[in-house]
Design a protein around this motif. Structure first.
Motif, mmCIF file in Angstrom:
data_model
loop_
_atom_site.group_PDB
_atom_site.id
_atom_site.type_symbol
_atom_site.label_atom_id
_atom_site.label_comp_id
_atom_site.label_asym_id
_atom_site.label_seq_id
_atom_site.Cartn_x
_atom_site.Cartn_y
_atom_site.Cartn_z
ATOM 1 N N UNK A 210 27.626 60.135 15.636
ATOM 2 C CA UNK A 210 28.594 60.748 16.550
ATOM 3 C C UNK A 210 27.799 61.178 17.775
ATOM 4 N N UNK A 211 28.012 60.519 18.911
ATOM 5 C CA UNK A 211 27.119 60.677 20.055
ATOM 6 C C UNK A 211 27.858 61.195 21.286
ATOM 7 N N UNK A 212 27.066 61.535 22.302
ATOM 8 C CA UNK A 212 27.566 61.927 23.626
ATOM 9 C C UNK A 212 28.595 63.055 23.539
ATOM 10 N N UNK A 213 28.297 64.078 22.718
ATOM 11 C CA UNK A 213 29.119 65.283 22.623
ATOM 12 C C UNK A 213 30.504 65.075 22.028
ATOM 13 N N UNK A 214 30.771 63.916 21.435
ATOM 14 C CA UNK A 214 32.101 63.652 20.883
ATOM 15 C C UNK A 214 32.509 64.705 19.867
ATOM 16 N N UNK A 215 31.560 65.172 19.076
ATOM 17 C CA UNK A 215 31.853 66.177 18.042
ATOM 18 C C UNK A 215 32.488 67.429 18.638
ATOM 19 N N UNK A 216 32.164 67.736 19.878
ATOM 20 C CA UNK A 216 32.667 68.967 20.499
ATOM 21 C C UNK A 216 34.159 68.886 20.823
ATOM 22 N N UNK A 217 34.758 67.687 20.783
ATOM 23 C CA UNK A 217 36.181 67.576 21.064
ATOM 24 C C UNK A 217 37.038 67.936 19.856
ATOM 25 N N UNK A 218 36.402 68.277 18.753
ATOM 26 C CA UNK A 218 37.086 68.962 17.660
ATOM 27 C C UNK A 218 37.050 70.448 17.992
ATOM 28 N N UNK B 164 23.255 60.798 8.691
ATOM 29 C CA UNK B 164 24.234 61.169 9.710
ATOM 30 C C UNK B 164 23.466 61.576 10.956
ATOM 31 N N UNK B 165 23.762 60.937 12.086
ATOM 32 C CA UNK B 165 23.050 61.192 13.338
ATOM 33 C C UNK B 165 24.027 61.800 14.340
ATOM 34 N N UNK B 166 23.656 62.963 14.879
ATOM 35 C CA UNK B 166 24.505 63.687 15.819
ATOM 36 C C UNK B 166 23.750 63.901 17.123
ATOM 37 N N UNK B 167 24.396 63.594 18.249
ATOM 38 C CA UNK B 167 23.820 63.874 19.575
ATOM 39 C C UNK B 167 24.713 64.873 20.292
ATOM 40 N N UNK B 168 24.124 65.985 20.736
ATOM 41 C CA UNK B 168 24.881 66.983 21.480
ATOM 42 C C UNK B 168 24.001 67.699 22.487
ATOM 43 N N UNK B 169 24.632 68.121 23.568
ATOM 44 C CA UNK B 169 23.939 68.955 24.542
ATOM 45 C C UNK B 169 23.761 70.371 24.011
ATOM 46 N N UNK B 170 22.711 71.031 24.459
ATOM 47 C CA UNK B 170 22.578 72.462 24.240
ATOM 48 C C UNK B 170 23.537 73.154 25.209
ATOM 49 N N UNK B 171 24.398 74.050 24.750
ATOM 50 C CA UNK B 171 25.356 74.692 25.666
ATOM 51 C C UNK B 171 24.643 75.340 26.852
ATOM 52 N N UNK B 172 25.132 75.033 28.046
ATOM 53 C CA UNK B 172 24.575 75.607 29.278
ATOM 54 C C UNK B 172 25.572 76.640 29.797
ATOM 55 N N UNK C 52 36.107 75.418 14.372
ATOM 56 C CA UNK C 52 35.001 75.321 13.413
ATOM 57 C C UNK C 52 35.462 74.590 12.153
ATOM 58 N N UNK C 53 36.717 74.868 11.738
ATOM 59 C CA UNK C 53 37.246 74.242 10.526
ATOM 60 C C UNK C 53 37.322 72.728 10.660
ATOM 61 N N UNK C 54 37.784 72.245 11.814
ATOM 62 C CA UNK C 54 37.886 70.793 11.997
ATOM 63 C C UNK C 54 36.505 70.156 12.115
ATOM 64 N N UNK C 55 35.559 70.885 12.679
ATOM 65 C CA UNK C 55 34.205 70.351 12.777
ATOM 66 C C UNK C 55 33.559 70.249 11.395
ATOM 67 N N UNK C 56 33.756 71.251 10.553
ATOM 68 C CA UNK C 56 33.233 71.182 9.187
ATOM 69 C C UNK C 56 33.924 70.058 8.417
ATOM 70 N N UNK C 57 35.236 69.901 8.624
ATOM 71 C CA UNK C 57 35.968 68.827 7.953
ATOM 72 C C UNK C 57 35.401 67.464 8.332
#
Length: 257
Positions: free
Chosen positions: A106-114, A137-145, A117-122
Motif C-alpha cells: 500500500x503505497x503513496x499514502x493510500x492508507x491514509x484515505x481510510x 506487507x509493505x507500507x509507504x507513508x509520509x511522516x505527518x508535517x 483508526x478502526x478502518x485502518x486496523x481492519x
C-alpha cells in the motif's frame, strides 16, 4: 474510502500528470525493485491500485499482480493500460481473498484515505489474512508535517515552475488526526480544484495497529533505495511480517524472470 472527498473520482483525469510532476512515475522502477525482492511465491496484491503506476511495471517483471480500488475511474485507467493485472472494485478496509500473496503493498499514502483508526486496523487485518506464511506487507507513508499551521490552517507550495503552480490548502483536525486538503493547480489559464481528506498516522501508531492485526515490524527504511530511517526522514517504507515467525523461517526472496 474517503466519503464525499472520494479521491479516485476527483483525481483520475489528472492523476498521471500530477504524479509525474511530483516525481512518482520516475520513482516507480525503484519501488518495483524493492517490492520484487519480497515476492516469495510470485504473487502480489496492491491496496489502492489506482492507474497501475506500480502494478504495471511489477507485472512486466513476471509477478502476478492483483489489485483493489474503490474508484471506477481509476480502474478504467488501469484497464486501458494493461490486461496483465487483475483488479476489482472493493474497500481495502474490508476484503478477503482465497489467494495468499507473497507481498501485499500500500503505497503513496493510500492508507491514509481510510479515515478512522478502526478502518485502518481492519485494513491491516484483511492484509494479514491474505498474506502467505512467509509473506510481507509493505507500507509507504509520509511522516505527518504539522508545522506551520495557524488556527489549524496552512497553505503551502507543492510545485512552482514555468508551466505550473500547485498549491495545497489544508485544514487540520487534531482530534480526529485528519487533514482536509484542496489542491489548487494553476496551469496557463486553467485552474483545477482537487479535494481530498486523509487521516495521518505516525509510524509508531502504525506499528501498534499492525500488532492488533497480528503483524510485527521487520524493517523500516527512509525510501525505496533503503536509505536509513532517522529523525530527518520525511517518509518511511515499512515492512511487516506475521508475528511470531523468526526471520530464519522466511524464504530468501528470489528474482522473478
Amino acid at each position: 474510502m474517503s466519503d464525499d472527498f472520494t479521491f479516485g473520482e476527483s483525481w483520475s483525469s489528472i492523476y498521471r500528470e500530477f504524479t509525474g510532476i511530483r516525481g512518482k512515475i520516475a520513482e516507480a522502477d525503484e519501488t518495483v525493485a524493492f517490492l520484487e525482492s519480497y515476492v516469495s511465491n510470485g504473487s502480489a496484491l496492491e491496496l489502492g491500485i489506482g492507474d497501475g503506476r506500480v502494478a504495471v511495471p511489477l507485472s512486466e517483471r513476471g509477478v502476478k499482480v492483483d489489485g483493489i480500488d474503490n474508484s471506477d475511474s481509476m480502474l478504467k485507467l488501469l484497464a486501458e493500460r494493461t490486461n496483465m493485472v487483475n483488479a476489482w472494485k472493493g474497500d481495502i478496509a474490508n476484503f478477503s481473498s482465497e489467494q495468499r500473496y507473497g507481498v501485499i503493498y500500500c503505497v503513496y499514502n493510500t492508507f491514509r484515505y481510510l479515515l478512522t483508526r478502526e478502518s485502518q486496523i481492519a485494513c491491516l487485518r484483511s492484509a494479514s489474512a491474505a498474506l502467505a506464511d512467509d509473506g510481507a506487507l509493505v507500507m509507504e507513508m509520509n511522516i505527518p508535517a504539522l508545522d506551520g499551521f495557524i488556527s489549524r490552517q496552512k497553505t503551502s507550495t507543492l510545485c512552482l515552475d514555468s508551466e505550473n503552480t500547485i498549491l495545497s490548502a489544508d485544514i487540520h483536525d487534531p482530534l480526529n488526526q485528519t487533514l482536509t486538503t484542496t489542491v489548487l493547480w494553476f496551469s496557463g489559464t486553467s485552474v483545477k480544484s482537487l479535494p481530498h481528506r486523509a487521516r495521518y498516522v505516525y509510524h509508531q501508531e502504525l506499528d501498534t495497529m499492525a500488532e492488533c492485526a497480528g503483524l510485527e515490524l521487520a524493517e523500516r527504511w527512509a525510501d525505496w533505495a533503503r536509505g536509513e530511517f532517522n529523525e530527518s526522514s520525511r517518509r518511511h517504507v515499512s515492512v511487516y511480517r506475521r508475528a511470531g515467525q523468526s526471520r530464519s523461517s522466511f524464504k530468501k526472496p528470489t528474482s522473478v524472470a
